[in-house]
Enzyme design. Structure first.
Site, PDB file in Angstrom:
ATOM      1  N   GLY A  88      -6.517  11.358  -6.043  1.00  0.00           N
ATOM      2  CA  GLY A  88      -5.209  10.961  -5.532  1.00  0.00           C
ATOM      3  C   GLY A  88      -4.645   9.771  -6.293  1.00  0.00           C
ATOM      4  CB  THR A 116      -6.268   5.295   1.889  1.00  0.00           C
ATOM      5  OG1 THR A 116      -6.469   6.628   1.465  1.00  0.00           O
ATOM      6  CG2 THR A 116      -6.422   4.355   0.725  1.00  0.00           C
ATOM      7  CB  THR A 155      -2.306   3.787   2.293  1.00  0.00           C
ATOM      8  OG1 THR A 155      -2.817   4.874   3.071  1.00  0.00           O
ATOM      9  CG2 THR A 155      -1.392   2.959   3.182  1.00  0.00           C
TER      10      THR A 155
HETATM   11  N1  ASP Z   1      -3.342   8.010  -0.880  1.00  0.00           N
HETATM   12  C1  ASP Z   1      -4.558   8.672  -0.511  1.00  0.00           C
HETATM   13  C2  ASP Z   1      -4.704   9.937  -1.315  1.00  0.00           C
HETATM   14  O1  ASP Z   1      -3.765  10.690  -1.407  1.00  0.00           O
HETATM   15  C3  ASP Z   1      -4.634   8.992   0.947  1.00  0.00           C
HETATM   16  C4  ASP Z   1      -4.278   7.853   1.866  1.00  0.00           C
HETATM   17  O2  ASP Z   1      -3.688   6.862   1.456  1.00  0.00           O
HETATM   18  O3  ASP Z   1      -4.590   7.928   3.047  1.00  0.00           O
HETATM   19  O4  ASP Z   1      -5.769  10.173  -1.801  1.00  0.00           O
END
Ligand code: ASP
Length: 293
Positions: A193, A163, A213
């Protein structure tokens, strides 16, 4: 005020052979974002995230993970702390740069969060060209998806996150945070998310701006971005605030991830409990951006 911008490109077990592309990607994004920074933290965050969305290195925009149906499905948010304005889009499939759509929601919609087809329709009505979902899909992700679909394992077993996010404070002291993501690999269609949810993956007030993230289900339960902001409000230094919340994420929620934060005073920090997190910072007092992983 000392204008500052920070970006991240995800906290996960970034392999050695991808280190260079991640460092390059966050450096390019911050170089783009810093152009607007002195005058507008909002433009700086939007521009930096747009750059990261267009870079297939990251799990945002083009090149994102595919959901169980083999489609890209994107979430993004932008929020301006001082005015408490915010806009978010979730589970959109036909918007190349969801961070731009999120800003349009913030500026032109009387609600904060639009999802799916309704978000796409609103964005199109506001002049955002809609793309074909296939334009966002790349070969690397088709291969990953085929592998995951065969193994039929839950997404959290893979901890492959990339992300993107940015936080900035401009010379007026305006604080802005934004986050954009393709979510987790092989996610359930319709899953949203933590990233676009205020207080979970992203948050800004008139004292600080935060972008997180990592594993979204744990970050949501932890209310991680708001926790960091509360720590800053209680007087913790930015670095301590973010470090403590990452520890809470691991110890109380068995979660993995990281975050970046900047305060109105220009104090900033980043922390993660994964092997690596790609990130970069630029302050007007620095000669050039500094990227690390
Ligand atoms: N937090 C993000 C999600 O769960 C994924 C990420 O941060 O890479 O959608």
């Amino acid at each position: 005020m000392n204008p500052i911008i920070l970006v991240h490109g995800g906290a996960w077990d970034i392999p050695d052979d991808l280190v260079e592309s991640h460092l390059k990607g966050v450096t390019e994004a911050i170089t783009r974002g810093k152009k607007a920074l002195p005058h507008s933290a909002l433009d700086a965050v939007e521009d930096a995230i747009t750059c990261l969305e267009d870079d297939p290195t990251f799990d945002a925009g083009t090149g994102s993970f595919l959901n169980r149906d083999g489609m890209v499905e994107l979430d993004a948010v932008i929020t301006e702390g001082n005015s408490l304005r915010a806009g978010a889009v979730g589970a959109v499939k036909r918007i190349k740069n969801p961070i731009r759509a999120a800003r349009i929601v913030m500026e032109h919609c009387d609600t904060v969060f639009l999802t799916g087809e309704g978000a796409e329709r609103f964005a199109a009505h506001q002049g955002v060209p809609l793309c074909d979902n296939r334009d966002l899909v790349i070969e690397r992700e088709i291969k990953r998806w085929e592998g995951l679909a065969r193994q039929n394992k839950p997404a959290e077993d893979f901890f492959k996150h990339g992300t993107v996010g940015a936080v900035a404070v401009d010379k007026e002291g305006t604080l802005v945070a934004g986050t954009s993501t393709g979510g987790t690999p092989c996610k359930q269609p319709g899953r949203i998310g933590d990233s676009p949810i205020l207080g979970a993956g992203t948050y800004a007030t008139d004292t600080c701006a935060v972008s997180c993230t990592g594993w979204g289900e744990a970050i949501m339960k932890a209310g991680m971005a708001k926790t960091i902001a509360d720590f800053v409000d209680r007087g913790l230094k930015a670095q301590e605030a973010v470090k403590k919340s990452v520890e809470i994420l691991r110890d109380r929620f068995s979660g993995y991830g990281g975050a970046i934060v900047v305060t109105r005073e220009g104090d900033y920090g980043s922390a993660y409990n994964t092997p690596r997190m790609a990130r970069a910072v630029y302050a007007e007092s620095m000669k050039k951006p500094e990227a690390s992983i």
